[in-house]
Write an enzyme that holds these catalytic residues in place. Structure first.
Site, mmCIF file in Angstrom:
data_model
loop_
_atom_site.group_PDB
_atom_site.id
_atom_site.type_symbol
_atom_site.label_atom_id
_atom_site.label_comp_id
_atom_site.label_asym_id
_atom_site.label_seq_id
_atom_site.Cartn_x
_atom_site.Cartn_y
_atom_site.Cartn_z
ATOM 1 N N GLU A 192 14.979 73.594 64.488
ATOM 2 C CA GLU A 192 14.745 75.049 64.714
ATOM 3 C C GLU A 192 16.210 75.625 64.282
ATOM 4 O O GLU A 192 16.332 76.558 63.417
ATOM 5 C CB GLU A 192 14.958 75.436 66.234
ATOM 6 C CG GLU A 192 14.232 76.563 65.882
ATOM 7 C CD GLU A 192 14.985 77.920 66.090
ATOM 8 O OE1 GLU A 192 14.871 78.937 65.873
ATOM 9 O OE2 GLU A 192 16.652 77.763 66.188
ATOM 10 N N ASP A 251 17.219 70.008 69.903
ATOM 11 C CA ASP A 251 18.651 70.872 68.782
ATOM 12 C C ASP A 251 19.220 71.935 68.586
ATOM 13 O O ASP A 251 19.348 72.507 69.402
ATOM 14 C CB ASP A 251 18.612 70.848 66.607
ATOM 15 C CG ASP A 251 17.557 72.186 66.504
ATOM 16 O OD1 ASP A 251 17.036 72.370 67.230
ATOM 17 O OD2 ASP A 251 17.676 72.621 65.585
HETATM 18 N N1 BES Z 1 16.406 81.226 70.664
HETATM 19 C C1 BES Z 1 17.074 81.779 68.798
HETATM 20 C C2 BES Z 1 16.505 83.067 68.645
HETATM 21 C C3 BES Z 1 16.739 84.023 69.535
HETATM 22 C C4 BES Z 1 17.732 84.346 70.035
HETATM 23 C C5 BES Z 1 15.115 84.916 68.980
HETATM 24 C C6 BES Z 1 17.825 84.948 71.311
HETATM 25 C C7 BES Z 1 15.778 85.813 70.753
HETATM 26 C C8 BES Z 1 16.751 86.244 71.186
HETATM 27 C C9 BES Z 1 17.318 80.262 67.687
HETATM 28 O O1 BES Z 1 17.277 79.432 68.428
HETATM 29 C C10 BES Z 1 17.647 81.053 66.330
HETATM 30 O O2 BES Z 1 18.754 80.907 66.557
HETATM 31 N N2 BES Z 1 17.263 81.384 65.097
HETATM 32 C C11 BES Z 1 18.477 81.656 64.322
HETATM 33 C C12 BES Z 1 17.331 81.470 62.984
HETATM 34 C C13 BES Z 1 17.377 80.204 62.373
HETATM 35 C C14 BES Z 1 15.876 79.999 60.939
HETATM 36 C C15 BES Z 1 18.120 79.191 62.649
HETATM 37 C C16 BES Z 1 18.696 82.917 64.447
HETATM 38 O O3 BES Z 1 17.880 83.938 64.449
HETATM 39 O O4 BES Z 1 19.225 83.287 63.657
HETATM 40 MN MN MN Z 2 16.459 79.080 69.931
HETATM 41 MN MN MN Z 3 19.528 79.404 67.909
#
Ligand code: BES
Ligand code: MN
Ligand code: MN
Length: 454
Positions: A151, A85
């Site tokens: 995710e 996604d």
């Molecule tokens: N892949 C990201 C997280 C990420 C990006 C970690 C770059 C380290 C380096 C993930 O898809 C993301 O966006 N996570 C969200 C949290 C989620 C609960 C929506 C975030 O970090 O805001």
């Molecule tokens: Mn991600």
């Molecule tokens: Mn992300």
């Protein structure tokens, strides 16, 4: 192997672009059919690569794509996780080319999901295909693939799926490519992720919108009040004022901080890359520390009152904001959520009532650097980048990583190939062709190193 990769790279890229054309946005139900299409596409490509036991596992939300390749029960098993996604692409007008019409420009693939996370998931699909076909010894260990479609909206159904399928998901380590590294000539491996506590707040004043001339000055304006409340959440040193907020924060030793400071991070480039003359943050910490080992609080959105054309003289009945906190070990999202709720209600001025609605949360994690799996990853990158990667603590969140530890007892290796400048979640998200190919090249080395070390 170099031959298989260079002989097939055009096809690998074409296939990725085909996948990126499917707008698999999880936040907006209008894309539901595309979510299913993206899951089907992924399953089809995994099948083609030789992955077995493929299934599209239904959940109460978006399906999970599962498949595996079990060579020998006596060999270790790696569980690869990623997400198909993507974030919404808005605002569309800020994209220089449409988000779901991928193009390769100046060595970068531009599309929503190019880096986060379809491009990085696709490295795994092609790395597997390469091991199956390049005549370099095949697949050296057992591999399970699990890719989810929620995710970006909190992984709630994956959590249920993991709890219900512990046997099926049994493995020795989790491998995830959904993070970044410092630079293409400064390889690094993230060994930490921050947790998250996310809230939507509503403050309510008068029982209806009021004429700001007839009532202004004699009633507490909810928007003014919300601004004051938010402003009070940081002090002059950039510290968060919620009582107890820092109580459980794991403070790093001077040695650990000195070790961190060795990473090739340039404050000037950091500022330049986002067009800022000055950085900001908690006193006594560097930008790198502020974005990794320190907890933060940010307003993600704020609205209320009249925002249309022209002027309307009004005192709104309500104002709203979305407020998130990034957490570090050993804060927990439950603890911080409770502290935030109590504090935010307590700072409301007379005449204002407060409602705090928590959204999804997530726990922070630190992954080991002394494990066989970390070493296998670091050695793999050393081989393909010609330079040993440094461990870094990441600032983003992948809530499921902490869950993998508590539910499956497994540590994770975050073998990510993105860059901060890839603009994930922003307009013009992109992923370097170099990074995509380097990922495909590096992943098989990880499996070989890991299998050989057991
Ligand atoms: N892949 C990201 C997280 C990420 C990006 C970690 C770059 C380290 C380096 C993930 O898809 C993301 O966006 N996570 C969200 C949290 C989620 C609960 C929506 C975030 O970090 O805001
Ligand atoms: Mn991600
Ligand atoms: Mn992300």
């Amino acid at each position: 192997m170099a031959n298989y990769l260079s002989d097939n790279q055009t096809r690998f890229l074409d296939e990725l672009l085909d996948w990126l054309r499917i707008p698999s946005v999880s936040a907006d139900p209008k894309f539901h059919a595309d979510i299913l299409k993206a899951a089907d596409y992924l399953k089809m490509r995994l099948e083609e690569a030789g992955v077995q036991n493929l299934e599209i596992c239904p959940t109460a939300g978006n399906p999970i794509v599962y498949g595996d390749y079990i060579t020998d029960a006596s060999k270790p098993t790696v569980l690869v996780y990623g997400h198909y996604d993507v974030q919404p692409a808005d605002p569309y007008e800020l994209w220089t080319s449409p988000p779901f019409e991928p193009v390769i420009k100046d060595g970068n693939i531009y599309a929503r999901g190019a880096c986060d996370d379809k491009g990085q998931v696709y490295m795994h699909v092609k790395a597997f295909e390469m091991m199956m076909r390049d005549g370099q010894g095949g697949v050296p260990c057992n591999i399970k693939f699990m890719f989810e479609g929620e995710e970006e909206i909190g992984s709630n159904n994956l959590e249920i799926f993991v709890r219900a399928n512990k046997e099926k998901l049994q493995a020795d380590v989790i491998l995830i490519s959904d993070t970044g590294m410092l630079a293409n000539d400064a390889p690094s491996i993230e060994v930490g992720l921050r947790g998250l506590s996310y809230h939507e707040v509503t403050v309510t004043g008068p029982n209806r919108d009021l004429h700001s001339g007839l009532y202004g000055g004699a009633v507490q304006n909810p928007i003014n009040a919300l601004c004051e409340m938010i402003a009070s959440l940081h002090d002059a040193d950039g510290r968060i004022t919620i009582p107890g907020f820092y109580d459980n924060v794991d403070e790093l030793s001077a040695d650990e901080r000195a070790e961190m400071a060795k990473a090739p991070f340039s404050e000037d480039e950091f500022k330049k890359s986002i067009g800022l003359p000055a950085s900001y943050g908690e006193k006594g910490y560097s930008s790198m520390e502020r974005t990794s080992i320190r907890p933060t609080l940010d307003v993600n959105g704020i609205w209320g009152g009249y925002t249309g054309e022209g002027a309307k003289t009004v005192i709104a009945s309500q104002a709203h904001a979305k407020i998130s906190m990034r957490l570090v070990p050993h804060q927990t999202s439950a603890e911080i959520t409770a502290l935030f709720q109590a504090h935010f209600a307590s700072i409301a001025p007379a005449g204002i009532t407060v409602q705090v609605r928590p959204h999804h949360g997530g726990e922070p994690v630190v992954t080991p650097t002394d494990s066989v799996a970390y070493k296998a990853a670091a050695d793999a990158m050393t081989t393909t980048f010609g330079k040993r990667p440094v461990p870094t603590r990441g600032g983003g969140s992948i809530p499921i990583v902490a869950m993998f530890k508590t539910e499956l007892g497994l540590d994770t290796v975050l073998l990510g190939f993105g860059l901060d400048s890839d603009a994930i979640h922003s307009p013009n998200e992109h992923f370097g062709v170099f990074n995509f190919l380097k990922g495909i090249e590096t992943i098989p080395h990880f499996y070989r190193n890991y299998a050989a070390a057991q």
